[in-house]
Design a protein around this motif. Structure first.
Motif, PDB file in Angstrom:
ATOM      1  N   PRO A 182       1.024  -1.068   0.039  1.00 17.48           N
ATOM      2  CA  PRO A 182      -0.195   0.230  -0.212  1.00 17.48           C
ATOM      3  C   PRO A 182       0.760   1.139   0.445  1.00 17.48           C
ATOM      4  CG  PRO A 182       0.546  -0.853   2.082  1.00 17.48           C
ATOM      5  CD  PRO A 182       0.991  -1.783   1.540  1.00 17.48           C
ATOM      6  N   GLY A 183       0.285   2.309  -0.716  1.00 20.68           N
ATOM      7  CA  GLY A 183       1.100   3.668  -1.058  1.00 20.68           C
ATOM      8  C   GLY A 183       2.595   3.341  -1.572  1.00 20.68           C
ATOM      9  N   VAL A 184       2.547   2.583  -2.725  1.00 19.24           N
ATOM     10  CA  VAL A 184       3.748   2.392  -3.335  1.00 19.24           C
ATOM     11  C   VAL A 184       3.030   2.938  -4.453  1.00 19.24           C
ATOM     12  CG1 VAL A 184       5.071   1.554  -4.774  1.00 19.24           C
ATOM     13  CG2 VAL A 184       4.696   0.455  -2.711  1.00 19.24           C
ATOM     14  N   ASP A 185       1.994   3.421  -4.579  1.00 22.50           N
ATOM     15  CA  ASP A 185       1.021   3.741  -6.016  1.00 22.50           C
ATOM     16  C   ASP A 185       1.010   5.448  -5.673  1.00 22.50           C
ATOM     17  OD1 ASP A 185      -0.480   2.986  -3.924  1.00 22.50           O
ATOM     18  OD2 ASP A 185      -1.955   3.039  -5.480  1.00 22.50           O
ATOM     19  N   THR A 186       1.247   6.149  -4.564  1.00 24.45           N
ATOM     20  CA  THR A 186       0.602   7.278  -4.119  1.00 24.45           C
ATOM     21  C   THR A 186       2.237   8.280  -3.683  1.00 24.45           C
ATOM     22  OG1 THR A 186      -0.269   7.245  -2.129  1.00 24.45           O
ATOM     23  CG2 THR A 186      -1.387   7.121  -4.389  1.00 24.45           C
ATOM     24  N   GLU A 188       5.676   9.120  -2.149  1.00 24.30           N
ATOM     25  CA  GLU A 188       6.439  10.695  -3.091  1.00 24.30           C
ATOM     26  C   GLU A 188       7.568   9.603  -3.526  1.00 24.30           C
ATOM     27  OE1 GLU A 188       8.391  13.033  -5.272  1.00 24.30           O
ATOM     28  OE2 GLU A 188       6.750  13.341  -4.836  1.00 24.30           O
ATOM     29  N   PRO A 189       8.283   9.135  -1.663  1.00 25.06           N
ATOM     30  CA  PRO A 189       9.507   7.930  -2.065  1.00 25.06           C
ATOM     31  C   PRO A 189       9.809   7.177  -3.624  1.00 25.06           C
ATOM     32  CG  PRO A 189       9.102   8.414  -0.079  1.00 25.06           C
ATOM     33  CD  PRO A 189       8.084   9.587  -0.754  1.00 25.06           C
ATOM     34  N   PHE A 190       8.278   7.215  -3.632  1.00 28.74           N
ATOM     35  CA  PHE A 190       8.179   5.816  -4.927  1.00 28.74           C
ATOM     36  C   PHE A 190       7.742   6.386  -6.130  1.00 28.74           C
ATOM     37  CE2 PHE A 190       6.763   4.024  -0.709  1.00 28.74           C
ATOM     38  CZ  PHE A 190       7.445   3.144  -0.747  1.00 28.74           C
ATOM     39  N   SER A 191       8.336   7.460  -6.326  1.00 31.98           N
ATOM     40  CA  SER A 191       7.572   7.925  -6.852  1.00 31.98           C
ATOM     41  C   SER A 191       8.406   8.559  -8.600  1.00 31.98           C
ATOM     42  CB  SER A 191       7.491   9.872  -7.285  1.00 31.98           C
ATOM     43  OG  SER A 191       8.506  10.531  -6.891  1.00 31.98           O
ATOM     44  N   GLY A 219       5.724  -4.690   3.102  1.00 30.92           N
ATOM     45  CA  GLY A 219       6.185  -4.864   1.754  1.00 30.92           C
ATOM     46  C   GLY A 219       6.944  -3.739   1.241  1.00 30.92           C
ATOM     47  N   THR A 220       5.788  -2.601   1.320  1.00 35.19           N
ATOM     48  CA  THR A 220       6.177  -1.160   0.643  1.00 35.19           C
ATOM     49  C   THR A 220       7.196  -1.007   1.814  1.00 35.19           C
ATOM     50  OG1 THR A 220       3.743  -0.613   1.384  1.00 35.19           O
ATOM     51  CG2 THR A 220       5.168   1.173   1.242  1.00 35.19           C
ATOM     52  N   MET A 221       7.736  -1.183   3.430  1.00 36.73           N
ATOM     53  CA  MET A 221       9.197  -0.629   3.450  1.00 36.73           C
ATOM     54  C   MET A 221      10.037  -1.662   3.108  1.00 36.73           C
ATOM     55  SD  MET A 221       7.357  -0.102   8.370  1.00 36.73           S
ATOM     56  CE  MET A 221       6.693  -2.214   8.060  1.00 36.73           C
ATOM     57  N   VAL A 222       9.572  -2.634   2.244  1.00 34.62           N
ATOM     58  CA  VAL A 222      11.240  -3.930   2.134  1.00 34.62           C
ATOM     59  C   VAL A 222      11.312  -3.273   1.014  1.00 34.62           C
ATOM     60  CG1 VAL A 222      11.179  -5.830   0.745  1.00 34.62           C
ATOM     61  CG2 VAL A 222      10.143  -5.556   3.271  1.00 34.62           C
ATOM     62  N   LEU A 223      10.416  -2.933   0.079  1.00 37.20           N
ATOM     63  CA  LEU A 223      10.681  -1.466  -1.649  1.00 37.20           C
ATOM     64  C   LEU A 223      11.400  -0.993  -1.310  1.00 37.20           C
ATOM     65  CD1 LEU A 223      10.372  -2.255  -4.495  1.00 37.20           C
ATOM     66  CD2 LEU A 223       8.268  -0.802  -4.494  1.00 37.20           C
ATOM     67  N   MET A 226      15.075  -0.428  -1.554  1.00 39.23           N
ATOM     68  CA  MET A 226      15.992  -0.520  -2.569  1.00 39.23           C
ATOM     69  C   MET A 226      15.273   0.312  -3.606  1.00 39.23           C
ATOM     70  SD  MET A 226      14.803  -4.982  -3.265  1.00 39.23           S
ATOM     71  CE  MET A 226      13.289  -4.704  -2.854  1.00 39.23           C
ATOM     72  N   GLY A 227      14.670   1.030  -3.748  1.00 39.79           N
ATOM     73  CA  GLY A 227      14.012   1.636  -5.203  1.00 39.79           C
ATOM     74  C   GLY A 227      13.424   2.801  -4.263  1.00 39.79           C
ATOM     75  N   GLY A 228      12.961   3.021  -2.796  1.00 40.19           N
ATOM     76  CA  GLY A 228      13.178   4.429  -2.393  1.00 40.19           C
ATOM     77  C   GLY A 228      13.543   5.094  -2.818  1.00 40.19           C
ATOM     78  N   PHE A 229      13.521   6.685  -3.441  1.00 39.04           N
ATOM     79  CA  PHE A 229      14.241   8.002  -3.537  1.00 39.04           C
ATOM     80  C   PHE A 229      13.560   8.928  -3.051  1.00 39.04           C
ATOM     81  CE2 PHE A 229      16.309  10.879  -6.244  1.00 39.04           C
ATOM     82  CZ  PHE A 229      17.324  10.948  -6.253  1.00 39.04           C
TER      83      PHE A 229
END
Length: 539
Positions: A182-186, A188-191, A219-223, A226-229
């Motif tokens: 949840p939240g990966v689609d919205t 900011e760190p996943f934009s 899973g959001t925290m896990v991702l 690796m891919g957060g920015f």
């Protein structure tokens, strides 16, 4: 009145566990040849390319299950089919013990394995099972927001040196198995992932739908590791890798089906051409205690999920798995599938590089070093579902932090096999020559792994024939290593039949394959000094 209440409890408990979980294994795949004739009917070109690059032949595990058999089980009264696996040629079913046992009367059923292993051998004495703490699916997040840098968890692994060389995971695909995103689609760190189309897709296997931006926040925290920015706050270890997001973990329950859902997702990751699977999940105890594992099961070859991970490895993927968070519990060992023979199991240390007391320990029951290596898992910097940069602790985060660096290393060493990548990582670790049960081989140095890998690759490539392009459209060229002037190349189909041979020399180093059908072919190049084999894909 008390007796009546007690009776209700007993009856209810009996009803809850009246349905058994089991795996039903088939004994054949009648349509195997159709797959071998056209592997692109089931596997993506990228999946085939991964096999070709690592000289991995297609085998019967790659063949899809026979649908007629599946339909017959599905239509059996009293049986519910919950998952399937082509690798095992098996279905995960639920039903009464009697109904499940009756399936063995079908001529295509090889055997049935109950999740309650006492039912597989009623004469076997029960094995004492320690009470074990369930996997903490949510993890405790620190009460304060940490707006400092995520540099430490990268620099601890010397990952910044790979990033400075522009090895940031570009071209690599990581499949994330977890409980929700949840939240990966919205957030900011996943934009950056969204804007660059680096989230390639996913699936919710628990609810059997395509909405994977749901479930628990884990899973959001896990991702995000690796891919957060988020500039000056959070940089993941593989910010330029691409990701598939698979929900295999039921956040509300613990049952054997989750093991099968993981294998299903791993098969899909293979089909889609993923390079790396990262899993921050572990299993030892279930809601029905009859299904619980023992330490003896942590031998890499007992549990369905650990055996599935090893099959994923044989397809050419690197499987990174968190060791678990039971270091302070009576059960302080690793969990499944971190015990798998070919899992890269990751323990946790704090920011200073010291053992984090919650990190599960080794060895595996059969005495192998576990965890394999460690990374920062105490107060790891990550993103919440709302996009706040915070910290949390667990091997759930040391695992993906490492997985991201695996992608960067493999990007830098594209000709390396998955086994070579794993070995380079282990050999680079801080206590490789003196591993411990808490730290395994220690903290890996990815810069050292890269330098060691480049030295090895350069040495090997100087001694090899190179066939290009691969995949091929019409013709393929063959580059000779120094000191060779002539050779013979042989091409074989999926049945092992010789279909073409050609003499090669200084004037003739190109072979016309325009007449070949699409598919994967084996080749062998022979010289007076030896031979070299490999795979090539024809588009």
């Amino acid at each position: 009145m008390k007796k009546f209440v007690l009776l209700l409890v007993i009856v209810f408990s009996s009803a809850v566990y009246s349905q058994e979980d089991a795996w039903v294994y088939f004994n054949t795949k009648p349509n195997a040849q159709a797959f071998f004739d056209n592997p692109l009917s089931e596997l993506s070109q990228r999946s085939l390319d991964r096999r070709i690059a690592q000289n991995i032949a297609l085998d019967i595990k790659d063949v899809p299950m026979h649908q007629t058999y599946i339909d017959q089980i599905t239509n059996t009264q009293g049986i519910v089919v919950l998952a399937k696996s082509k690798w095992f040629n098996a279905l995960h079913v639920q039903g009464s013990e009697e109904s499940i046992r009756a399936l063995t009367n079908l001529n295509f059923v090889e055997r049935v394995d109950f999740a309650n292993r006492l039912l597989n051998n009623p004469l076997r004495p029960d094995v004492p099972r320690k009470k074990m703490k369930k996997v903490n699916k949510k993890f405790e997040t620190d009460a304060f927001f940490n707006y400092g840098s995520s540099a430490n968890q990268i620099e601890m692994l010397n990952g910044q040196l790979l990033h400075q060389l522009n090895f940031t995971g570009t071209g690599k695909i990581i499949a994330v198995m977890d409980g929700g995103f949840p939240g990966v689609d919205t957030a900011e760190p996943f934009s950056r992932l969204r804007d660059n189309n680096q989230i390639l897709g996913g699936y919710d296997y628990v609810n059997r739908n395509a909405d994977f931006y749901t479930g628990i926040s884990h899973g959001t925290m896990v991702l995000s590791t690796m891919g957060g920015f988020q500039d000056n706050e959070l940089v993941g270890t593989a910010p330029d890798a691409s990701y598939y997001l698979f929900i295999t973990e039921d956040g509300a329950n613990e049952w054997p089906l989750e093991l099968s859902l993981w294998v299903e997702a791993a098969e899909e990751a293979d089909r889609l051409g993923a390079d790396i699977i990262t899993t921050s999940l572990g299993y030892t105890e279930f809601d029905n205690p009859n299904y619980n594992f023992t330490y003896a099961d942590m031998n890499g070859t007992s549990t369905f999920i650990s055996k599935g991970l090893d099959i994923a490895f044989t397809r050419g993927m690197v499987c990174v798995n968190s060791a678990a968070n039971s270091g302070n519990d009576p059960w302080f060992y690793i969990s499944a599938p971190a015990d798998a023979i070919n899992a890269l199991a990751i323990g946790a240390v704090n920011a200073a590089g010291n053992y984090a007391s919650f990190s599960s320990q080794g060895p595996s029951f059969d005495g192998r070093v576990k965890p394999d290596v460690v990374a920062q898992g105490q107060q790891s910097v990550l993103s919440s579902t709302s996009g706040n940069i915070t910290t949390a602790s667990g091997t759930s985060f040391s695992g993906p932090i490492t997985a991201g660096m695996v992608a960067c290393l493999w990007q830098a060493l594209p000709s390396a096999t998955n086994a070579e990548i794993m070995q380079l990582i282990k050999q680079s670790a801080s206590i490789y020559n003196n591993p411990t049960n808490e730290l395994g081989y220690g903290i890996p140095d990815f810069s050292l792994a890269l330098n060691s890998g480049l030295l090895k690759v350069n040495t090997v490539d100087q001694q090899k024939f190179m066939m290009y392009p691969n995949p091929v459209v019409d013709s393929v060229s063959i580059a000779f290593p120094a000191g060779y002037e002539d050779a013979t190349v042989y091409f074989y189909n999926s049945m092992g039949q010789l279909i073409l041979s050609k003499e090669l020399n200084a004037e003739s180093k190109k072979v016309d394959l325009a007449g070949f059908s699409s598919g994967v072919y084996s080749y062998q190049i022979t010289t007076k000094n030896g031979s070299q084999s490999g795979k090539i894909s024809k588009r």
